[in-house]
Scaffold this motif. Structure first.
Motif, PDB file in Angstrom:
ATOM      1  N   ILE A 220     -17.429  81.381  83.681  1.00 48.59           N
ATOM      2  CA  ILE A 220     -16.287  81.593  82.785  1.00 48.59           C
ATOM      3  C   ILE A 220     -15.837  80.277  82.152  1.00 48.59           C
ATOM      4  O   ILE A 220     -15.670  80.193  80.935  1.00 48.59           O
ATOM      5  N   THR A 221     -15.616  79.246  82.931  1.00 50.22           N
ATOM      6  CA  THR A 221     -15.238  77.938  82.370  1.00 50.22           C
ATOM      7  C   THR A 221     -16.427  76.987  82.444  1.00 50.22           C
ATOM      8  O   THR A 221     -17.228  77.044  83.378  1.00 50.22           O
ATOM      9  N   LYS A 222     -16.493  76.109  81.444  1.00 52.06           N
ATOM     10  CA  LYS A 222     -17.629  75.175  81.372  1.00 52.06           C
ATOM     11  C   LYS A 222     -17.191  73.713  81.411  1.00 52.06           C
ATOM     12  O   LYS A 222     -17.869  72.874  81.998  1.00 52.06           O
ATOM     13  N   ASP A 223     -16.065  73.402  80.772  1.00 53.61           N
ATOM     14  CA  ASP A 223     -15.675  72.001  80.617  1.00 53.61           C
ATOM     15  C   ASP A 223     -14.456  71.603  81.445  1.00 53.61           C
ATOM     16  O   ASP A 223     -14.123  70.421  81.532  1.00 53.61           O
ATOM     17  N   SER A 224     -13.757  72.553  82.034  1.00 47.86           N
ATOM     18  CA  SER A 224     -12.504  72.265  82.725  1.00 47.86           C
ATOM     19  C   SER A 224     -12.721  71.982  84.201  1.00 47.86           C
ATOM     20  O   SER A 224     -13.718  72.399  84.805  1.00 47.86           O
ATOM     21  N   ASN A 225     -11.760  71.268  84.784  1.00 44.35           N
ATOM     22  CA  ASN A 225     -11.687  71.069  86.233  1.00 44.35           C
ATOM     23  C   ASN A 225     -10.489  71.886  86.724  1.00 44.35           C
ATOM     24  O   ASN A 225      -9.346  71.458  86.610  1.00 44.35           O
ATOM     25  N   VAL A 226     -10.748  73.068  87.218  1.00 44.40           N
ATOM     26  CA  VAL A 226      -9.730  74.092  87.423  1.00 44.40           C
ATOM     27  C   VAL A 226      -8.955  73.875  88.719  1.00 44.40           C
ATOM     28  O   VAL A 226      -9.538  73.688  89.791  1.00 44.40           O
ATOM     29  N   SER A 227      -7.635  73.918  88.602  1.00 45.42           N
ATOM     30  CA  SER A 227      -6.775  73.970  89.780  1.00 45.42           C
ATOM     31  C   SER A 227      -6.139  75.368  89.821  1.00 45.42           C
ATOM     32  O   SER A 227      -6.804  76.340  89.500  1.00 45.42           O
ATOM     33  N   TYR A 228      -4.864  75.482  90.166  1.00 45.01           N
ATOM     34  CA  TYR A 228      -4.249  76.794  90.367  1.00 45.01           C
ATOM     35  C   TYR A 228      -4.294  77.641  89.098  1.00 45.01           C
ATOM     36  O   TYR A 228      -4.069  77.150  87.994  1.00 45.01           O
ATOM     37  N   ALA A 229      -4.564  78.954  89.266  1.00 44.54           N
ATOM     38  CA  ALA A 229      -4.782  79.847  88.133  1.00 44.54           C
ATOM     39  C   ALA A 229      -4.101  81.192  88.352  1.00 44.54           C
ATOM     40  O   ALA A 229      -3.904  81.633  89.488  1.00 44.54           O
ATOM     41  N   LYS A 259      -6.726  74.504  75.466  1.00 42.59           N
ATOM     42  CA  LYS A 259      -5.409  74.130  75.980  1.00 42.59           C
ATOM     43  C   LYS A 259      -4.354  75.095  75.447  1.00 42.59           C
ATOM     44  O   LYS A 259      -4.335  75.411  74.253  1.00 42.59           O
ATOM     45  N   LEU A 260      -3.478  75.551  76.325  1.00 41.30           N
ATOM     46  CA  LEU A 260      -2.363  76.378  75.889  1.00 41.30           C
ATOM     47  C   LEU A 260      -1.347  75.543  75.126  1.00 41.30           C
ATOM     48  O   LEU A 260      -0.923  75.895  74.027  1.00 41.30           O
ATOM     49  N   ASP A 261      -0.966  74.408  75.715  1.00 40.99           N
ATOM     50  CA  ASP A 261       0.013  73.516  75.100  1.00 40.99           C
ATOM     51  C   ASP A 261       0.070  72.244  75.941  1.00 40.99           C
ATOM     52  O   ASP A 261      -0.522  72.173  77.022  1.00 40.99           O
ATOM     53  N   ASP A 262       0.797  71.245  75.471  1.00 41.38           N
ATOM     54  CA  ASP A 262       0.943  70.001  76.233  1.00 41.38           C
ATOM     55  C   ASP A 262       2.014  70.170  77.309  1.00 41.38           C
ATOM     56  O   ASP A 262       3.065  69.524  77.286  1.00 41.38           O
ATOM     57  N   ILE A 263       1.752  71.052  78.252  1.00 40.27           N
ATOM     58  CA  ILE A 263       2.662  71.289  79.377  1.00 40.27           C
ATOM     59  C   ILE A 263       1.868  71.167  80.672  1.00 40.27           C
ATOM     60  O   ILE A 263       0.690  71.499  80.722  1.00 40.27           O
ATOM     61  N   LYS A 264       2.544  70.675  81.713  1.00 39.50           N
ATOM     62  CA  LYS A 264       1.893  70.455  83.001  1.00 39.50           C
ATOM     63  C   LYS A 264       2.530  71.319  84.072  1.00 39.50           C
ATOM     64  O   LYS A 264       3.726  71.614  84.023  1.00 39.50           O
ATOM     65  N   SER A 265       1.723  71.687  85.051  1.00 41.87           N
ATOM     66  CA  SER A 265       2.254  72.424  86.198  1.00 41.87           C
ATOM     67  C   SER A 265       1.624  71.907  87.479  1.00 41.87           C
ATOM     68  O   SER A 265       0.916  70.899  87.475  1.00 41.87           O
ATOM     69  N   THR A 278      -0.185  82.107  91.818  1.00 36.03           N
ATOM     70  CA  THR A 278       0.990  82.944  91.579  1.00 36.03           C
ATOM     71  C   THR A 278       2.264  82.430  92.246  1.00 36.03           C
ATOM     72  O   THR A 278       3.345  82.932  91.950  1.00 36.03           O
ATOM     73  N   LYS A 279       2.175  81.465  93.125  1.00 38.69           N
ATOM     74  CA  LYS A 279       3.382  80.867  93.686  1.00 38.69           C
ATOM     75  C   LYS A 279       3.975  79.806  92.770  1.00 38.69           C
ATOM     76  O   LYS A 279       5.082  79.321  93.011  1.00 38.69           O
ATOM     77  N   TYR A 280       3.226  79.450  91.709  1.00 38.25           N
ATOM     78  CA  TYR A 280       3.665  78.402  90.797  1.00 38.25           C
ATOM     79  C   TYR A 280       3.754  78.853  89.334  1.00 38.25           C
ATOM     80  O   TYR A 280       4.398  78.192  88.527  1.00 38.25           O
ATOM     81  N   MET A 281       3.100  79.963  88.988  1.00 45.30           N
ATOM     82  CA  MET A 281       3.091  80.473  87.619  1.00 45.30           C
ATOM     83  C   MET A 281       3.053  81.995  87.648  1.00 45.30           C
ATOM     84  O   MET A 281       2.528  82.588  88.592  1.00 45.30           O
ATOM     85  N   PHE A 282       3.578  82.624  86.595  1.00 50.98           N
ATOM     86  CA  PHE A 282       3.375  84.053  86.407  1.00 50.98           C
ATOM     87  C   PHE A 282       3.576  84.399  84.938  1.00 50.98           C
ATOM     88  O   PHE A 282       4.174  83.642  84.170  1.00 50.98           O
ATOM     89  N   LEU A 283       3.079  85.578  84.548  1.00 52.45           N
ATOM     90  CA  LEU A 283       3.162  86.040  83.163  1.00 52.45           C
ATOM     91  C   LEU A 283       4.036  87.287  83.101  1.00 52.45           C
ATOM     92  O   LEU A 283       3.905  88.190  83.934  1.00 52.45           O
ATOM     93  N   ALA A 284       4.921  87.343  82.077  1.00 50.91           N
ATOM     94  CA  ALA A 284       5.792  88.501  81.918  1.00 50.91           C
ATOM     95  C   ALA A 284       6.335  88.544  80.506  1.00 50.91           C
ATOM     96  O   ALA A 284       6.809  87.523  79.983  1.00 50.91           O
ATOM     97  N   ASP A 285       6.237  89.703  79.878  1.00 55.28           N
ATOM     98  CA  ASP A 285       6.876  89.960  78.584  1.00 55.28           C
ATOM     99  C   ASP A 285       6.534  88.923  77.524  1.00 55.28           C
ATOM    100  O   ASP A 285       7.396  88.477  76.763  1.00 55.28           O
ATOM    101  N   GLY A 286       5.275  88.516  77.474  1.00 54.41           N
ATOM    102  CA  GLY A 286       4.846  87.575  76.445  1.00 54.41           C
ATOM    103  C   GLY A 286       5.134  86.124  76.753  1.00 54.41           C
ATOM    104  O   GLY A 286       4.965  85.255  75.881  1.00 54.41           O
ATOM    105  N   TYR A 287       5.566  85.811  77.970  1.00 57.64           N
ATOM    106  CA  TYR A 287       5.855  84.439  78.387  1.00 57.64           C
ATOM    107  C   TYR A 287       4.967  84.056  79.573  1.00 57.64           C
ATOM    108  O   TYR A 287       4.611  84.895  80.407  1.00 57.64           O
ATOM    109  N   LEU A 288       4.657  82.776  79.659  1.00 58.56           N
ATOM    110  CA  LEU A 288       4.109  82.194  80.880  1.00 58.56           C
ATOM    111  C   LEU A 288       5.214  81.371  81.521  1.00 58.56           C
ATOM    112  O   LEU A 288       5.750  80.433  80.908  1.00 58.56           O
ATOM    113  N   TYR A 289       5.586  81.719  82.726  1.00 61.79           N
ATOM    114  CA  TYR A 289       6.575  80.965  83.496  1.00 61.79           C
ATOM    115  C   TYR A 289       5.815  79.985  84.380  1.00 61.79           C
ATOM    116  O   TYR A 289       4.834  80.352  85.031  1.00 61.79           O
ATOM    117  N   TYR A 290       6.267  78.740  84.423  1.00 65.20           N
ATOM    118  CA  TYR A 290       5.530  77.725  85.167  1.00 65.20           C
ATOM    119  C   TYR A 290       6.479  76.678  85.737  1.00 65.20           C
ATOM    120  O   TYR A 290       7.534  76.388  85.163  1.00 65.20           O
TER     121      TYR A 290
END
Length: 376
Positions: A220-229, A259-265, A278-290
């Motif tokens: 699925i990902t090729k160039d990223s170094n993935v942490s929490y998802a 990149k979604l945006d210049d935001i860090k989590s 999911t203990k650090y981010m979640f999606l709801a009603d068109g928003y990503l909470y982080y």
């Protein structure tokens, strides 16, 4: 009456005697005033602290308030784990309603941690195995005996990572165990059709996908170094350590890695401890909470279509879980669990106990209690 103390061979004049006596009296009077002042100050501080404590409780607990926000706030059942004060801590399982009432012990010294809740069972890790507790009988059942590091519950299946980072699944009904063709699995995300696995490739961590039965392996990902998802219906959102812990996204078919945006989590420090993000981010009603690590771990949200950002919770959030429009969370370095409704902006303290983890029970319907308003 205070007397002057003289040595046996000391002689003084009457004038000197009276002078010393006046000096002693002034000293005693000064000490007396200081004593009274300190007593008054301590009493005032004690009363002030008690008053502020009562005000705090009234402002932060359903039990002490009753207004339109309270009455509109849905009440949930919450299961939580507390940790004993020992070198080898023992975990106990309890529950409480989110209005602060009906707190009770479910299973003392249960040993369960990393809990998940279904309608009839509470699942968790115990002695490195996967167990479930019958919610009606309080009887334990062992599903996977040992060597389990993390797991995800999905329908009638449990997908789990072993201590040696192998990926396996078990059918809860048939108890059939299946091995997946992947080495060094460290994180899991599961939807109705696909199992997404974060694989440690030493130089980076990538997302690999399988069908739920373990077939059709793809990258699925090729160039990223993935942490929490985390994921929604079409995309996976993750913290990319390759780009200074910025939040990225990728389509579930592997396209559109960007990149979604210049935001860090929150990212891992070399060891991904949670089963997903999911203990650090979640999606709801068109928003990503982080959790925004650039703003003291406060909770923010970003609107996915416009990229508009705003702060949601000003406290330093440690872990969270959302249900409907309510966020339940722990504050870093504090005891207790709080809730915040991002539609009504209603906030409350649920419990002040030392909670290790919690899980919102969406299966129990709780009738709303009418609380008395002490301010009326």
């Amino acid at each position: 009456m205070q007397r002057l103390q003289l040595d046996a061979d000391e002689e003084i004049t009457r004038k000197e005697y009276l002078k010393r006596k006046k000096k002693t009296a002034r000293s005693l009077k000064k000490r007396s005033k200081i004593t009274y002042f300190m007593f008054f100050l301590v009493t005032f501080l004690v009363v002030y602290i008690l008053v502020q404590y009562c005000v705090y409780k009234r402002a932060n607990n359903f039990k002490y308030t009753s207004d339109l926000d309270v009455e509109a706030q849905k009440v949930y059942n919450i299961f939580y784990v507390t940790e004993g004060y020992t070198y080898d801590p023992v975990y106990s399982l309890s529950s409480i309603h989110s209005d602060g009432f009906d707190e009770k012990s479910i299973y003392s010294n249960s040993g369960l941690s990393d809990i998940s809740v279904e309608e009839n069972y509470i699942y968790g890790l115990k002695q490195k195995g996967i167990y479930r507790l019958d919610r009606n009988t309080n009887e334990f059942e062992n599903l996977v005996e040992k060597d389990v590091l993390k797991y995800v519950l999905s329908k009638n299946m449990i997908y789990y990572i072993t201590l040696d980072n192998k990926l396996k699944s078990i059918d809860i009904d048939t108890k059939e165990i299946k091995d997946f063709d992947i080495d060094i699995a460290i994180q899991l995300l599961v939807d109705d059709n696909t199992v997404f696995v974060v694989k440690d490739e030493k130089i980076k961590k990538s997302i690999i996908a399988f069908d739920r039965n373990g077939d059709n392996k793809r990258e699925i990902t090729k160039d990223s170094n993935v942490s929490y998802a985390v994921l929604d219906d079409t995309k996976i959102y993750y913290v990319n350590k390759q780009d200074d812990n910025k939040i990225y996204m990728v389509n579930k078919d592997g396209t559109g890695e960007e990149k979604l945006d210049d935001i860090k989590s929150v990212s891992d420090k070399g060891d991904i401890k949670e089963v997903d993000g999911t203990k650090y981010m979640f999606l709801a009603d068109g928003y990503l909470y982080y959790i925004n690590v650039e703003d003291g771990n406060t909770l923010w949200r970003i609107k996915l279509d416009t990229k508009e950002k705003e702060k949601v919770i000003s406290a330093a959030v440690e872990i969270l879980q959302n249900i409907d429009t309510t966020i339940f969370y722990k504050i870093k370095n504090e005891m207790g669990v709080y809730l915040y409704n991002y539609d009504s902006n209603f906030m409350s303290l649920v419990t002040k106990r030392k909670v290790k983890e919690f899980y919102i029970d969406k299966y129990t319907n709780i009738e709303q209690k009418q609380t008395a308003n002490v301010n009326k």
